[in-house]
Write an enzyme that holds these catalytic residues in place. Structure first.
Site, mmCIF file in Angstrom:
data_model
loop_
_atom_site.group_PDB
_atom_site.id
_atom_site.type_symbol
_atom_site.label_atom_id
_atom_site.label_comp_id
_atom_site.label_asym_id
_atom_site.label_seq_id
_atom_site.Cartn_x
_atom_site.Cartn_y
_atom_site.Cartn_z
ATOM 1 N N ASP A 1 0.860 -1.181 0.000
ATOM 2 C CA ASP A 1 0.000 0.000 0.000
ATOM 3 C C ASP A 1 0.896 1.230 0.000
ATOM 4 O O ASP A 1 2.122 1.128 0.103
ATOM 5 C CB ASP A 1 -0.942 0.014 1.211
ATOM 6 C CG ASP A 1 -0.217 -0.301 2.512
ATOM 7 O OD1 ASP A 1 0.971 0.079 2.633
ATOM 8 O OD2 ASP A 1 -0.813 -0.924 3.410
ATOM 9 N N ASP B 1 1.556 5.006 1.735
ATOM 10 C CA ASP B 1 1.273 5.901 2.860
ATOM 11 C C ASP B 1 1.740 7.308 2.503
ATOM 12 O O ASP B 1 2.862 7.508 2.023
ATOM 13 C CB ASP B 1 1.985 5.425 4.123
ATOM 14 C CG ASP B 1 1.423 4.108 4.636
ATOM 15 O OD1 ASP B 1 0.255 3.822 4.350
ATOM 16 O OD2 ASP B 1 2.169 3.370 5.310
ATOM 17 N N ASP C 1 10.073 2.841 12.711
ATOM 18 C CA ASP C 1 10.630 1.634 13.329
ATOM 19 C C ASP C 1 12.016 1.250 12.826
ATOM 20 O O ASP C 1 12.946 1.088 13.601
ATOM 21 C CB ASP C 1 9.653 0.464 13.159
ATOM 22 C CG ASP C 1 9.105 0.344 11.736
ATOM 23 O OD1 ASP C 1 9.654 0.998 10.820
ATOM 24 O OD2 ASP C 1 8.124 -0.398 11.539
#
Length: 547
Positions: free
Chosen positions: A129, A131, A207
């Protein structure tokens, strides 16, 4: 008429060639550097060596792991690269995403692609996807689009609906509010403009270094503030802050690390690998719905086999899927084993049919686990398994399935003990029906065991050195979805109003939304290709005779 094995195609598509039944025909570069000569970098170790992942937990980790403080360390300079340098062109960004980006730009806001999608574009892979992060407030994003909702309380974002796609849009301002406390130790770097500092601070909240890349599609620039490009070149998954601190801050990052490494074929930095293993049990604190979501990302998007191997390698499989872990242990499967088995073979064949932008529904991979466990409990004749998959594909038309099975002479994989059941006489339809219904009952029983906390807790009881887990993350709706897949075998007659899938191709929209005919079709293809691999030695000499 003689039909040779190679002409069987792939799985059920091959089966379609065996019969004339209409319902079965379907079956790099210059780099611009910020004038800042130093930056804060959190990654403590640059070691390339892999850790002894099956070493006892008392093994001493790298000394940097215990240094959880946020200290300044030397690192490479900030890098700004052109999209041409990294091989990104506009056509690689999905049309719905481009539409959202252009609308935000038209309204006067800055908009960037960020995170894993930038990483995947650089690696010439299709992102799962896209973002977007923007300078607009979330309420301004909502106002800019006709079909848009703000979701989430702790980490609010916008979901923009464009046709059948959902594009996630977050705001720089939301990230700033979220990270104020974390950023109190940081000072603005010299000679860098405010926009760089805003982007840099946002990347610091992520992260892994390879997820800390940002792309401006209008200026055609990629911003790398954390050394993500270096780790992409090395094939490393490395946390931005010290790994132990990162995973303690959000233990879901452990599962994301596994997923990313599996999908990209990357390894962990030494520090990250030790922390994944040492903190593995912390994932049991996660909400079950979150665990299901992370497992679905691992198993439904084309990297299931690699994910299962990594979960096993780092001691996570026995916590998440104790029944499957017990299977590996009972077959002498080592932590770093390169061999395969039927469980991994099933998911390897599933991976061949899926992709990050062409996933399956959760019911499919859960059904494969339950089906395999049923064969582990009681091995079956491979022709019974073939008949079972055909009957599923045909909505329970057993007579048609038996007619095709009797014409199969393609060799099955003899290395799987799950296919060593007693031979079944093929001349009796009634005997075959009994075999198929018994197998369906066994599958349902296995599924029930996977959703029973007591049974799950006992799965590894023969191995006292293994951690105990009674985790059941498969919810009742998912259980019911899987049961519906096999209902047609339990019924005595073919399903009413059954429409056999038309065409050989997979309708991925239907598959991802759990269409029963599509899920059964792919299930049949996966199982058939596992039992009857098309590339067995001398398979071109094998023939199927048709009257």
């Amino acid at each position: 008429m003689v039909i040779r094995a190679p002409e069987l195609g792939t799985a059920v598509a091959r089966i379609g060639a065996i019969s004339k039944h209409p319902s079965l025909v379907a079956l790099r570069p210059s780099i611009a550097i910020c004038s800042a000569t130093r930056r804060r970098r959190y990654s403590a170790g640059a070691a390339v060596l892999e850790p002894p992942t099956d070493a006892p937990s008392s093994s001493a980790p790298p000394s940097s792991i215990n240094g959880g403080g946020r200290q300044v360390v030397e690192g490479p300079n900030w890098k700004f690269l052109s999209t041409n340098e990294v091989g990104i062109c506009t056509s690689m960004i999905s049309k719905p995403t481009r539409s959202v980006l252009k609308q935000l730009k038209k309204k006067g806001y800055e908009a960037y692609l960020v995170g894993g999608c930038v990483r995947d574009l650089i690696m010439q892979k299709t992102p799962k996807d896209f973002d977007i992060i923007t300078t607009a407030e979330l309420w301004q994003v909502k106002k800019a689009f006709r079909d848009c909702q703000i979701i989430g309380r702790r980490f609010p974002i916008c979901h923009v609906h464009i046709n059948r796609s959902i594009i996630e849009v977050s705001s720089f301002n939301t990230h700033v509010e979220r990270s104020k406390n974390k950023m109190r130790d940081f000072k603005k770097l010299p000679n860098c403009n405010e926009q760089d500092v805003i982007r840099w601070r946002n990347c610091l909240s992520r992260d892994f270094t390879i997820n800390g890349l940002m792309l401006n599609p209008f200026s055609n620039k990629v911003y790398d503030y954390l050394g993500g490009m270096d780790d992409l070149r090395k094939g490393k998954v490395r946390t931005i802050i010290p790994a132990r601190s990162s995973f303690q801050e959000d233990c879901a990052r452990i599962l994301r690390a596994i997923r990313i490494a599996a999908r990209l074929g990357f390894s962990f930095s030494r520090e990250t690998a030790y922390s994944v293993k040492d903190l593995a049990s912390s994932i049991l604190r996660l909400d079950k719905q979150r665990i299901l979501m992370e497992m679905n990302y691992m198993l439904a998007y084309g990297s299931a086999e690699a994910s299962l191997r990594l979960l096993w390698k780092f001691g996570l499989l026995e916590l998440l899927l104790p029944i499957q872990a017990a299977y590996l242990v009972s077959h002498g499967f080592k932590r770093k084993d390169k061999r395969t088995n039927m469980l991994l073979g099933l998911f390897s064949n599933l991976d061949r049919l899926l992709a990050p932008d062409q996933p399956c529904h959760r019911s499919l991979w859960i059904a494969l686990f339950a089906f395999h466990e049923a064969l582990v409990r009681q091995p079956r004749d491979p022709l019974v398994v073939a008949a079972f998959t055909l009957a599923l594909y045909n909505g329970g038309n057993m007579a048609e399935a038996f007619d095709i099975v009797r014409k199969i002479s393609h060799p099955h994989d003899h290395t799987f003990p799950e296919l060593s059941g007693n031979p079944v006489a093929l001349d009796s339809d009634e005997d075959l029906k009994i075999e198929l219904r018994e197998l369906a009952i066994s599958v349902e029983s296995s599924l029930s065991s996977m959703t029973d906390e007591y049974f799950v807790s006992r799965a590894m009881s023969m191995y006292p050195q293994a951690p105990s887990s009674n985790l059941v993350f498969i919810p009742l709706p998912a259980y019911q979805e899987v049961c519906r897949i096999f209902e047609c075998i339990m019924d005595k007659e073919r399903e009413n109003n059954f429409l056999c899938k038309s065409g050989k191709g997979i309708n991925y929209y239907n598959l991802s939304h759990g269409s029963l005919s599509e899920v059964r079709y792919v299930f049949a293809r996966v199982v058939f290709d596992t039992v009857y691999p098309p590339n067995l030695e001398n398979n071109d000499q094998e023939t199927v005779h048709e009257d």
